[in-house]
Scaffold this motif. Structure first.
Motif, PDB file in Angstrom:
ATOM      1  N   ASN A 241      -0.916  -3.053   1.531  1.00  0.00           N
ATOM      2  CA  ASN A 241       0.457  -3.198   2.031  1.00  0.00           C
ATOM      3  C   ASN A 241       0.497  -3.352   3.546  1.00  0.00           C
ATOM      4  O   ASN A 241       1.301  -2.731   4.246  1.00  0.00           O
ATOM      5  N   ASN A 242      -0.436  -4.166   4.061  1.00  0.00           N
ATOM      6  CA  ASN A 242      -0.540  -4.480   5.493  1.00  0.00           C
ATOM      7  C   ASN A 242      -0.993  -3.306   6.351  1.00  0.00           C
ATOM      8  O   ASN A 242      -0.847  -3.341   7.575  1.00  0.00           O
ATOM      9  N   HIS A 243      -1.544  -2.264   5.744  1.00  0.00           N
ATOM     10  CA  HIS A 243      -2.134  -1.143   6.476  1.00  0.00           C
ATOM     11  C   HIS A 243      -3.654  -1.291   6.460  1.00  0.00           C
ATOM     12  O   HIS A 243      -4.256  -1.429   5.392  1.00  0.00           O
ATOM     13  N   THR A 244      -4.275  -1.232   7.630  1.00  0.00           N
ATOM     14  CA  THR A 244      -5.727  -1.327   7.711  1.00  0.00           C
ATOM     15  C   THR A 244      -6.376  -0.051   7.181  1.00  0.00           C
ATOM     16  O   THR A 244      -5.906   1.064   7.449  1.00  0.00           O
ATOM     17  N   ILE A 245      -7.461  -0.201   6.421  1.00  0.00           N
ATOM     18  CA  ILE A 245      -8.187   0.934   5.848  1.00  0.00           C
ATOM     19  C   ILE A 245      -9.456   1.185   6.659  1.00  0.00           C
ATOM     20  O   ILE A 245     -10.264   0.284   6.850  1.00  0.00           O
ATOM     21  N   ASN A 246      -9.621   2.404   7.137  1.00  0.00           N
ATOM     22  CA  ASN A 246     -10.864   2.797   7.807  1.00  0.00           C
ATOM     23  C   ASN A 246     -11.811   3.516   6.858  1.00  0.00           C
ATOM     24  O   ASN A 246     -13.032   3.399   6.983  1.00  0.00           O
ATOM     25  N   ARG A 247     -11.240   4.245   5.920  1.00  0.00           N
ATOM     26  CA  ARG A 247     -12.039   5.020   4.970  1.00  0.00           C
ATOM     27  C   ARG A 247     -11.267   5.088   3.661  1.00  0.00           C
ATOM     28  O   ARG A 247     -10.044   4.871   3.615  1.00  0.00           O
ATOM     29  N   ALA A 248     -11.963   5.423   2.589  1.00  0.00           N
ATOM     30  CA  ALA A 248     -11.331   5.442   1.268  1.00  0.00           C
ATOM     31  C   ALA A 248     -10.164   6.430   1.210  1.00  0.00           C
ATOM     32  O   ALA A 248      -9.171   6.188   0.508  1.00  0.00           O
ATOM     33  N   GLU A 249     -10.275   7.514   1.952  1.00  0.00           N
ATOM     34  CA  GLU A 249      -9.213   8.525   1.938  1.00  0.00           C
ATOM     35  C   GLU A 249      -7.867   7.953   2.382  1.00  0.00           C
ATOM     36  O   GLU A 249      -6.815   8.417   1.943  1.00  0.00           O
ATOM     37  N   ASP A 250      -7.889   6.944   3.255  1.00  0.00           N
ATOM     38  CA  ASP A 250      -6.632   6.337   3.702  1.00  0.00           C
ATOM     39  C   ASP A 250      -5.836   5.800   2.514  1.00  0.00           C
ATOM     40  O   ASP A 250      -4.609   5.947   2.446  1.00  0.00           O
ATOM     41  N   LEU A 251      -6.533   5.172   1.587  1.00  0.00           N
ATOM     42  CA  LEU A 251      -5.867   4.591   0.425  1.00  0.00           C
ATOM     43  C   LEU A 251      -5.400   5.650  -0.552  1.00  0.00           C
ATOM     44  O   LEU A 251      -4.245   5.626  -1.002  1.00  0.00           O
ATOM     45  N   VAL A 252      -6.266   6.610  -0.896  1.00  0.00           N
ATOM     46  CA  VAL A 252      -5.880   7.594  -1.908  1.00  0.00           C
ATOM     47  C   VAL A 252      -4.781   8.523  -1.390  1.00  0.00           C
ATOM     48  O   VAL A 252      -3.911   8.952  -2.162  1.00  0.00           O
ATOM     49  N   ILE A 253      -4.780   8.814  -0.095  1.00  0.00           N
ATOM     50  CA  ILE A 253      -3.712   9.636   0.464  1.00  0.00           C
ATOM     51  C   ILE A 253      -2.388   8.884   0.424  1.00  0.00           C
ATOM     52  O   ILE A 253      -1.344   9.445   0.061  1.00  0.00           O
ATOM     53  N   TYR A 254      -2.420   7.602   0.763  1.00  0.00           N
ATOM     54  CA  TYR A 254      -1.198   6.788   0.711  1.00  0.00           C
ATOM     55  C   TYR A 254      -0.622   6.754  -0.710  1.00  0.00           C
ATOM     56  O   TYR A 254       0.597   6.914  -0.913  1.00  0.00           O
ATOM     57  N   LEU A 255      -1.489   6.554  -1.691  1.00  0.00           N
ATOM     58  CA  LEU A 255      -1.020   6.497  -3.071  1.00  0.00           C
ATOM     59  C   LEU A 255      -0.353   7.806  -3.489  1.00  0.00           C
ATOM     60  O   LEU A 255       0.718   7.802  -4.111  1.00  0.00           O
ATOM     61  N   GLU A 256      -0.970   8.934  -3.146  1.00  0.00           N
ATOM     62  CA  GLU A 256      -0.416  10.224  -3.550  1.00  0.00           C
ATOM     63  C   GLU A 256       0.870  10.565  -2.801  1.00  0.00           C
ATOM     64  O   GLU A 256       1.768  11.198  -3.346  1.00  0.00           O
ATOM     65  N   ARG A 257       0.957  10.127  -1.559  1.00  0.00           N
ATOM     66  CA  ARG A 257       2.160  10.423  -0.772  1.00  0.00           C
ATOM     67  C   ARG A 257       3.373   9.599  -1.193  1.00  0.00           C
ATOM     68  O   ARG A 257       4.496  10.111  -1.234  1.00  0.00           O
ATOM     69  N   TYR A 258       3.127   8.316  -1.494  1.00  0.00           N
ATOM     70  CA  TYR A 258       4.256   7.391  -1.549  1.00  0.00           C
ATOM     71  C   TYR A 258       4.390   6.578  -2.830  1.00  0.00           C
ATOM     72  O   TYR A 258       5.421   5.918  -3.011  1.00  0.00           O
ATOM     73  N   LYS A 259       3.398   6.557  -3.719  1.00  0.00           N
ATOM     74  CA  LYS A 259       3.435   5.645  -4.850  1.00  0.00           C
ATOM     75  C   LYS A 259       3.501   6.374  -6.198  1.00  0.00           C
ATOM     76  O   LYS A 259       3.073   7.517  -6.329  1.00  0.00           O
ATOM     77  N   SER A 260       4.019   5.640  -7.193  1.00  0.00           N
ATOM     78  CA  SER A 260       4.149   6.161  -8.551  1.00  0.00           C
ATOM     79  C   SER A 260       3.644   5.122  -9.548  1.00  0.00           C
ATOM     80  O   SER A 260       3.573   3.930  -9.226  1.00  0.00           O
ATOM     81  N   PRO A 261       3.286   5.563 -10.758  1.00  0.00           N
ATOM     82  CA  PRO A 261       2.891   4.597 -11.786  1.00  0.00           C
ATOM     83  C   PRO A 261       3.978   3.542 -12.004  1.00  0.00           C
ATOM     84  O   PRO A 261       5.169   3.850 -11.986  1.00  0.00           O
ATOM     85  N   GLY A 262       3.528   2.289 -12.186  1.00  0.00           N
ATOM     86  CA  GLY A 262       4.471   1.199 -12.391  1.00  0.00           C
ATOM     87  C   GLY A 262       4.825   0.440 -11.133  1.00  0.00           C
ATOM     88  O   GLY A 262       5.397  -0.655 -11.197  1.00  0.00           O
ATOM     89  N   GLU A 263       4.489   1.008  -9.976  1.00  0.00           N
ATOM     90  CA  GLU A 263       4.755   0.332  -8.716  1.00  0.00           C
ATOM     91  C   GLU A 263       3.572  -0.546  -8.328  1.00  0.00           C
ATOM     92  O   GLU A 263       2.440  -0.320  -8.740  1.00  0.00           O
TER      93      GLU A 263
END
Length: 287
Positions: A241-263
């Motif tokens: 979503n146009n956010h640069t990833i430095n480490r895998a944690e960046d992605l998994v933290i984003y998913l848990e903070r802001y995303k839900s199944p079906g999105e």
């Protein structure tokens, strides 16, 4: 007290009809079968009431207790924003270590954004293969009995829920490393638990190399997962979503903070030296 186990908790919400909701840890009430008593200390005196489990989530180690007639003196705590915590900031842990009710200890935020596999905390498979993410590491002294208690900032706001400590072989005392679930995830999970009793976590269906720096290096793709046919082993996810990833944690933290199944989530992927763009519709984390 849940069965033979005891821990801590705090008032999260009180309804106009006197019904109250208390946040604690899943591992505190696990297998309690609603044999739960909650003790409030009001004007220095214990007031014990019965409670039932409204909802619980093993993946975030959170649970919500429902009390039909909560004492009128019991008020919800203010909830702060854990995303604004800084390393070195003072924090305060409140709980009942070793049954010593209402104890407070102080320390600082040691680090934020930690990721711990549930298996490292003693959670068995299949749940143990997943992780609790965005964890706050702090050095305020906590011990058995603190689990489920609030971690407060200097404004008295809840920024986390204490759930674990680091241990060393042969040492049965606090060694300076405590962990708390951040308030941004706690609010997201708890609000749904109050409404539905369960919480559905987003799932991409990939395994990744946790040591890789510069993106998410995909190691495996679950054939039954939402990323199958869109990602493959060897891919490096460099943006979401146009956010640069430095480490895998960046992605998994984003998913848990802001995303839900079906999105949907848009990914920029480096594959065989070229960049490609793919969209994945998030699934529901299977057990």
């Amino acid at each position: 007290m849940a069965g033979t186990k005891s821990g801590s908790g705090f008032v999260y919400r009180v309804e106009a009809n006197g019904k109250g909701y208390i946040v604690t840890n899943h591992h505190v009430v696990e297998d309690a079968e609603n044999n739960i008593n909650v003790t409030f200390f009001i004007n220095g005196k214990p007031v014990r009431v019965s409670a039932t489990v409204k909802g619980e989530d093993i993946y975030s180690d959170l649970a919500v207790l429902e009390v039909d007639n909560i004492p009128s003196e019991a008020k919800p705590l203010l909830i702060g924003d854990s995303t604004r915590l800084l390393v070195g900031e003072p924090v305060y842990a409140i709980g009942n270590p070793f049954g010593l009710e209402g104890s407070m200890t102080s320390g600082i935020v040691s680090q934020v954004g930690r990721v711990l596999r549930l298996s490292e905390l003693g959670v068995p498979e299949p749940w143990g293969k997943y992780s609790i993410v965005d964890i706050i590491q702090f050095d305020a002294a906590v011990n058995p009995g603190n689990s489920g208690g609030p971690l407060l900032n200097s404004l008295g706001e809840v920024v986390g829920v204490t759930f674990a400590i680091e241990t060393a072989e042969g040492v049965r005392a606090f060694i300076g490393i405590g962990y708390a679930i951040p308030s941004i995830i706690m609010k997201r999970v708890v609000n749904v638990l109050i409404e539905n009793g369960t919480y559905k976590h987003p799932w991409m269906g990939i395994m990744y190399d946790a040591s890789y720096i510069g993106g998410v290096l995909v190691k495996e793709v679950d054939k039954d997962g939402p990323s199958y046919g869109k990602l493959k082993p060897g891919d490096v996810i460099v943006e979401f979503n146009n956010h640069t990833i430095n480490r895998a944690e960046d992605l998994v933290i984003y998913l848990e903070r802001y995303k839900s199944p079906g999105e949907a989530i848009s990914l920029k992927v480096k594959r065989d030296g070229e960049f490609e763009y793919v969209t994945v519709i998030l699934g529901e984390r299977p057990e």
